[in-house]
Enzyme design. Structure first.
Site, PDB file in Angstrom:
ATOM      1  N   LYS A  32     -24.238 -22.393 -67.693  1.00  0.00           N
ATOM      2  CA  LYS A  32     -24.179 -23.799 -67.962  1.00  0.00           C
ATOM      3  C   LYS A  32     -25.397 -24.487 -68.236  1.00  0.00           C
ATOM      4  O   LYS A  32     -26.579 -23.790 -67.747  1.00  0.00           O
ATOM      5  CB  LYS A  32     -23.296 -24.592 -66.953  1.00  0.00           C
ATOM      6  CG  LYS A  32     -21.596 -24.047 -67.294  1.00  0.00           C
ATOM      7  CD  LYS A  32     -20.734 -24.756 -66.595  1.00  0.00           C
ATOM      8  CE  LYS A  32     -19.292 -24.368 -66.940  1.00  0.00           C
ATOM      9  NZ  LYS A  32     -18.061 -24.465 -66.292  1.00  0.00           N
ATOM     10  N   ARG A  45     -15.702 -17.432 -62.522  1.00  0.00           N
ATOM     11  CA  ARG A  45     -15.432 -17.261 -64.023  1.00  0.00           C
ATOM     12  C   ARG A  45     -16.912 -17.030 -64.885  1.00  0.00           C
ATOM     13  O   ARG A  45     -17.601 -18.013 -64.808  1.00  0.00           O
ATOM     14  CB  ARG A  45     -14.902 -18.576 -64.397  1.00  0.00           C
ATOM     15  CG  ARG A  45     -14.537 -18.680 -65.933  1.00  0.00           C
ATOM     16  CD  ARG A  45     -13.795 -20.178 -66.368  1.00  0.00           C
ATOM     17  NE  ARG A  45     -13.495 -20.317 -67.560  1.00  0.00           N
ATOM     18  CZ  ARG A  45     -14.146 -20.308 -68.582  1.00  0.00           C
ATOM     19  NH1 ARG A  45     -15.361 -20.627 -68.336  1.00  0.00           N
ATOM     20  NH2 ARG A  45     -13.436 -20.605 -69.895  1.00  0.00           N
TER      21      ARG A  45
HETATM   22  N1  HH2 Z   1     -15.662 -24.249 -67.877  1.00  0.00           N
HETATM   23  C1  HH2 Z   1     -15.512 -24.045 -69.125  1.00  0.00           C
HETATM   24  C2  HH2 Z   1     -14.229 -23.891 -69.585  1.00  0.00           C
HETATM   25  N2  HH2 Z   1     -13.229 -23.474 -68.849  1.00  0.00           N
HETATM   26  N3  HH2 Z   1     -12.145 -23.187 -66.591  1.00  0.00           N
HETATM   27  C3  HH2 Z   1     -12.594 -23.595 -65.167  1.00  0.00           C
HETATM   28  N4  HH2 Z   1     -11.440 -23.246 -64.338  1.00  0.00           N
HETATM   29  N5  HH2 Z   1     -13.873 -23.506 -64.687  1.00  0.00           N
HETATM   30  C4  HH2 Z   1     -14.818 -23.739 -65.510  1.00  0.00           C
HETATM   31  O1  HH2 Z   1     -16.077 -23.961 -64.875  1.00  0.00           O
HETATM   32  C5  HH2 Z   1     -14.654 -23.694 -66.891  1.00  0.00           C
HETATM   33  C6  HH2 Z   1     -13.316 -23.540 -67.464  1.00  0.00           C
HETATM   34  C7  HH2 Z   1     -16.581 -24.211 -70.078  1.00  0.00           C
HETATM   35  O2  HH2 Z   1     -17.208 -22.815 -70.366  1.00  0.00           O
HETATM   36  P1  HH2 Z   1     -16.784 -21.948 -71.568  1.00  0.00           P
HETATM   37  O3  HH2 Z   1     -15.454 -21.654 -71.845  1.00  0.00           O
HETATM   38  O4  HH2 Z   1     -17.967 -20.846 -71.807  1.00  0.00           O
HETATM   39  O5  HH2 Z   1     -17.345 -22.984 -72.843  1.00  0.00           O
HETATM   40  P2  HH2 Z   1     -16.666 -23.767 -73.823  1.00  0.00           P
HETATM   41  O6  HH2 Z   1     -15.736 -24.691 -72.961  1.00  0.00           O
HETATM   42  O7  HH2 Z   1     -17.660 -24.515 -74.880  1.00  0.00           O
HETATM   43  O8  HH2 Z   1     -15.578 -22.915 -74.451  1.00  0.00           O
END
Ligand code: HH2
Length: 265
Positions: free
Chosen positions: A196, A236
């Site tokens: 992040k 995660r």
């Molecule tokens: N962060 C993201 C997405 N889903 N779910 C939970 N429970 N906790 C988190 O911190 C969280 C989440 C954001 O990360 P990412 O999936 O890599 O990116 P994007 O939302 O751009 O697909």
């Protein structure tokens, strides 16, 4: 929990696993690296992301869930009831819900549910996030939602402070410093810091641009390790193999200096 983004626009790996075949292959890599859960998402939640329609999200997510569900525990990262339902039908047993609103699906379908805190929506959440006391407000929100879900019959409820979702760098750090208090609420705690932006901000030279996504592995590992040390039951992450190594270190090995056995390892 290994992250599998079946999206063209996720912040760190958008487009890499967008085709079903590539996504399933990536899921199998995450399993081989040691993921206990693979979290399949079809809509980016990054700040400023464009919303995705139900049909398109179903098209992205369902075949991947179906292909992996026999091989690993699959969670679905969605805020849409229809997508959660379809993913459970396809074999997902955990609903990872960044809107903390889908507990009725989990209760009805007898699957797990992750309630994450966020302030605002992806379109607006990083514009000017404000709290009186971020830790108290996040804790109160999570306790309230988790309680509602449990009372409604959700059989397995997790809580997540939502690092980066409507939070400044300082808010994220305050929450990370207070993870033991969040773990003490009494529900298993999930923490997602992987790659992040705040990590890139913290390691950048003074006044410089945040370090890019590909340079955020050390920060991701440090914060995942910290979270596990503070009582997180799940982290995660994108980089599963490296995080599993850290988990091995934090878990069974006793690092107390006065423990002779721990000291020898
Ligand atoms: N962060 C993201 C997405 N889903 N779910 C939970 N429970 N906790 C988190 O911190 C969280 C989440 C954001 O990360 P990412 O999936 O890599 O990116 P994007 O939302 O751009 O697909």
């Amino acid at each position: 929990m290994g992250i599998l983004n079946v999206t063209p626009d996720s912040f760190s790996d958008g487009g890499r696993w967008f085709e079903t075949g590539a996504a399933v292959a990536r899921g199998r890599e995450l399993i081989a690296e040691g993921a206990d859960v693979v979290d399949v998402g079809g809509e980016s939640t990054r700040p400023g992301a464009e919303p995705v329609g139900v049909d398109e999200e179903l098209r992205r997510v369902v075949p991947v869930v179906e292909a992996l569900a026999g091989e690993v525990r699959v969670s679905v990262d969605t805020t849409k009831e229809e997508v959660a339902e379809a993913a459970v039908e396809a074999g997902a047993t955990l609903v990872n819900d960044v809107s903390a609103s889908l507990w009725a699906v989990a209760a009805r379908r007898r699957v797990g549910w992750v309630a994450m805190h966020r302030q605002g929506t992806p379109a607006t959440m990083q514009l000017d996030p404000r709290y009186g006391d971020v830790v108290a407000e996040v804790a109160e929100f999570l306790a309230e939602r988790a309680g509602a879900a449990s009372r409604a019959g959700a059989p397995e409820v997790w809580i997540d402070p939502g690092i980066g979702f409507g939070k400044t760098v300082d808010h994220n750090l305050e929450l990370l410093a207070s993870l033991p208090a969040l773990a003490a609420i009494g529900y298993p705690l999930v923490v997602g810091t992987s790659r992040k932006r705040f990590l890139g901000v913290l390691t950048a030279p003074a006044g410089g641009e945040p370090d890019p996504v590909e340079d955020r592995l050390p920060g991701s590992l440090a914060t995942a390790t910290w979270a596990m040390h503070c009582g997180a039951a799940m982290v995660r992450v994108h980089d599963v193999a490296q995080t599993v190594q850290s988990a091995t270190l934090v878990g069974p090995v006793d690092l107390q200096p006065d423990d002779p056995e721990g000291g020898q390892r």
